[in-house]
Design a protein around this motif. Sequence first.
Motif, PDB file in Angstrom:
ATOM      1  N   MET A   1       4.194   9.443 -15.479  1.00  0.00           N
ATOM      2  CA  MET A   1       3.904   8.490 -14.255  1.00  0.00           C
ATOM      3  C   MET A   1       2.519  10.143 -13.452  1.00  0.00           C
ATOM      4  O   MET A   1       3.055  10.726 -12.691  1.00  0.00           O
ATOM      5  CB  MET A   1       4.568   8.454 -13.499  1.00  0.00           C
ATOM      6  CG  MET A   1       3.899   6.983 -12.077  1.00  0.00           C
ATOM      7  SD  MET A   1       4.674   5.882 -11.588  1.00  0.00           S
ATOM      8  CE  MET A   1       6.347   5.709 -11.607  1.00  0.00           C
ATOM      9  N   LYS A   2       1.504   9.651 -13.258  1.00  0.00           N
ATOM     10  CA  LYS A   2       0.386  10.394 -13.286  1.00  0.00           C
ATOM     11  C   LYS A   2       0.159   9.805 -11.081  1.00  0.00           C
ATOM     12  O   LYS A   2      -0.136  10.811 -10.484  1.00  0.00           O
ATOM     13  CB  LYS A   2      -0.133  10.649 -13.720  1.00  0.00           C
ATOM     14  CG  LYS A   2      -0.294  11.309 -15.173  1.00  0.00           C
ATOM     15  CD  LYS A   2      -1.820  11.001 -15.845  1.00  0.00           C
ATOM     16  CE  LYS A   2      -1.377  12.617 -16.614  1.00  0.00           C
ATOM     17  NZ  LYS A   2      -2.414  12.758 -17.886  1.00  0.00           N
ATOM     18  N   ARG A   3      -0.286   8.747 -11.181  1.00  0.00           N
ATOM     19  CA  ARG A   3      -0.647   7.774 -10.174  1.00  0.00           C
ATOM     20  C   ARG A   3       0.168   6.905  -9.493  1.00  0.00           C
ATOM     21  O   ARG A   3       0.553   6.366 -10.818  1.00  0.00           O
ATOM     22  CB  ARG A   3      -2.234   7.452 -10.454  1.00  0.00           C
ATOM     23  CG  ARG A   3      -2.403   8.522 -10.388  1.00  0.00           C
ATOM     24  CD  ARG A   3      -4.547   8.290  -9.935  1.00  0.00           C
ATOM     25  NE  ARG A   3      -5.233   9.353 -10.660  1.00  0.00           N
ATOM     26  CZ  ARG A   3      -6.155   9.043 -11.423  1.00  0.00           C
ATOM     27  NH1 ARG A   3      -5.609   8.649 -12.393  1.00  0.00           N
ATOM     28  NH2 ARG A   3      -6.846  10.309 -11.584  1.00  0.00           N
ATOM     29  N   VAL A   4       0.695   6.085  -8.216  1.00  0.00           N
ATOM     30  CA  VAL A   4       0.814   4.534  -7.917  1.00  0.00           C
ATOM     31  C   VAL A   4       0.270   4.440  -7.310  1.00  0.00           C
ATOM     32  O   VAL A   4      -0.205   5.332  -6.031  1.00  0.00           O
ATOM     33  CB  VAL A   4       2.258   5.576  -7.684  1.00  0.00           C
ATOM     34  CG1 VAL A   4       2.589   6.316  -5.844  1.00  0.00           C
ATOM     35  CG2 VAL A   4       3.470   3.735  -7.817  1.00  0.00           C
ATOM     36  N   ALA A   5      -0.014   3.507  -7.114  1.00  0.00           N
ATOM     37  CA  ALA A   5      -0.724   2.086  -6.468  1.00  0.00           C
ATOM     38  C   ALA A   5      -0.294   2.544  -5.242  1.00  0.00           C
ATOM     39  O   ALA A   5       1.007   0.836  -5.405  1.00  0.00           O
ATOM     40  CB  ALA A   5      -1.411   1.652  -6.624  1.00  0.00           C
ATOM     41  N   ILE A   6      -0.096   2.572  -3.964  1.00  0.00           N
ATOM     42  CA  ILE A   6       0.526   1.133  -2.342  1.00  0.00           C
ATOM     43  C   ILE A   6      -0.098   0.820  -1.543  1.00  0.00           C
ATOM     44  O   ILE A   6      -1.022   1.714  -1.096  1.00  0.00           O
ATOM     45  CB  ILE A   6       1.360   2.358  -1.782  1.00  0.00           C
ATOM     46  CG1 ILE A   6       2.593   3.664  -2.803  1.00  0.00           C
ATOM     47  CG2 ILE A   6       1.776   2.283  -0.407  1.00  0.00           C
ATOM     48  CD1 ILE A   6       3.654   4.754  -2.223  1.00  0.00           C
ATOM     49  N   PHE A   7       0.047  -0.209  -1.490  1.00  0.00           N
ATOM     50  CA  PHE A   7      -0.670  -0.772  -0.688  1.00  0.00           C
ATOM     51  C   PHE A   7       0.043  -1.691   0.171  1.00  0.00           C
ATOM     52  O   PHE A   7       1.221  -3.180   0.166  1.00  0.00           O
ATOM     53  CB  PHE A   7      -2.059  -1.818  -0.972  1.00  0.00           C
ATOM     54  CG  PHE A   7      -2.884  -1.210  -1.967  1.00  0.00           C
ATOM     55  CD1 PHE A   7      -4.253  -1.265  -1.219  1.00  0.00           C
ATOM     56  CD2 PHE A   7      -2.473  -0.192  -3.152  1.00  0.00           C
ATOM     57  CE1 PHE A   7      -4.723  -0.574  -1.766  1.00  0.00           C
ATOM     58  CE2 PHE A   7      -3.929  -0.451  -3.429  1.00  0.00           C
ATOM     59  CZ  PHE A   7      -5.115  -0.256  -3.474  1.00  0.00           C
ATOM     60  N   CYS A   8       0.452  -1.168   1.900  1.00  0.00           N
ATOM     61  CA  CYS A   8       1.396  -1.959   2.930  1.00  0.00           C
ATOM     62  C   CYS A   8       1.151  -1.704   4.353  1.00  0.00           C
ATOM     63  O   CYS A   8      -0.547  -1.959   4.009  1.00  0.00           O
ATOM     64  CB  CYS A   8       2.962  -0.594   2.492  1.00  0.00           C
ATOM     65  SG  CYS A   8       2.344   1.099   3.132  1.00  0.00           S
ATOM     66  N   GLY A   9       1.339  -2.281   5.401  1.00  0.00           N
ATOM     67  CA  GLY A   9       0.890  -1.886   6.402  1.00  0.00           C
ATOM     68  C   GLY A   9       0.021  -1.356   7.395  1.00  0.00           C
ATOM     69  O   GLY A   9       0.392  -0.564   7.065  1.00  0.00           O
ATOM     70  N   SER A  10      -1.154  -1.390   7.490  1.00  0.00           N
ATOM     71  CA  SER A  10      -1.001  -0.846   8.013  1.00  0.00           C
ATOM     72  C   SER A  10      -1.354  -0.855   9.751  1.00  0.00           C
ATOM     73  O   SER A  10      -2.096  -0.194  10.821  1.00  0.00           O
ATOM     74  CB  SER A  10      -3.304  -1.369   8.838  1.00  0.00           C
ATOM     75  OG  SER A  10      -3.608  -2.541   9.134  1.00  0.00           O
ATOM     76  N   ARG A  11      -0.086  -1.233  10.028  1.00  0.00           N
ATOM     77  CA  ARG A  11       1.045  -1.076  11.579  1.00  0.00           C
ATOM     78  C   ARG A  11       2.247  -0.784  11.201  1.00  0.00           C
ATOM     79  O   ARG A  11       2.487  -0.482   9.898  1.00  0.00           O
ATOM     80  CB  ARG A  11       1.417  -2.512  12.009  1.00  0.00           C
ATOM     81  CG  ARG A  11      -0.430  -3.355  12.056  1.00  0.00           C
ATOM     82  CD  ARG A  11      -0.308  -4.714  12.915  1.00  0.00           C
ATOM     83  NE  ARG A  11      -1.251  -5.508  13.120  1.00  0.00           N
ATOM     84  CZ  ARG A  11      -1.449  -5.905  14.209  1.00  0.00           C
ATOM     85  NH1 ARG A  11      -0.620  -6.415  14.948  1.00  0.00           N
ATOM     86  NH2 ARG A  11      -2.919  -6.456  14.276  1.00  0.00           N
ATOM     87  N   GLU A  12       2.492  -0.035  12.165  1.00  0.00           N
ATOM     88  CA  GLU A  12       4.261   0.649  11.522  1.00  0.00           C
ATOM     89  C   GLU A  12       5.291  -0.435  11.971  1.00  0.00           C
ATOM     90  O   GLU A  12       6.487  -0.470  11.187  1.00  0.00           O
ATOM     91  CB  GLU A  12       4.264   1.041  13.630  1.00  0.00           C
ATOM     92  CG  GLU A  12       2.731   2.062  14.147  1.00  0.00           C
ATOM     93  CD  GLU A  12       3.542   3.564  15.016  1.00  0.00           C
ATOM     94  OE1 GLU A  12       4.862   2.955  16.053  1.00  0.00           O
ATOM     95  OE2 GLU A  12       2.490   3.816  14.943  1.00  0.00           O
ATOM     96  N   GLY A  13       4.634  -1.402  12.050  1.00  0.00           N
ATOM     97  CA  GLY A  13       5.967  -2.393  11.947  1.00  0.00           C
ATOM     98  C   GLY A  13       6.978  -2.571  13.777  1.00  0.00           C
ATOM     99  O   GLY A  13       6.947  -1.440  14.098  1.00  0.00           O
TER     100      GLY A  13
END
Length: 67
Positions: A1-13
């Motif tokens: 695996m060369k890359r991974v896409a991660i889309f998550c919160g732009s808040r801290e939780g």
Amino acid sequence: MKRVAIFCGSREGRDPIYMEKAKQLGEVLAQHNIELVYGGAVVGCMGAVAEGVLENDGKAIGVIPEN
């Protein structure tokens, strides 16, 4: 695996563990030479993942959509 896409919160939780684990994930990606593709934010969990990557000499590609 060369890359991974991660889309998550732009808040801290609500629990600080989210930020801690997000940064750790970034560190692990960098250690395994896996590039990060993410939502481009420098805040919240998304920023923590990128920070973990970049602080460990990894590569992060931020994607911010336009209207």
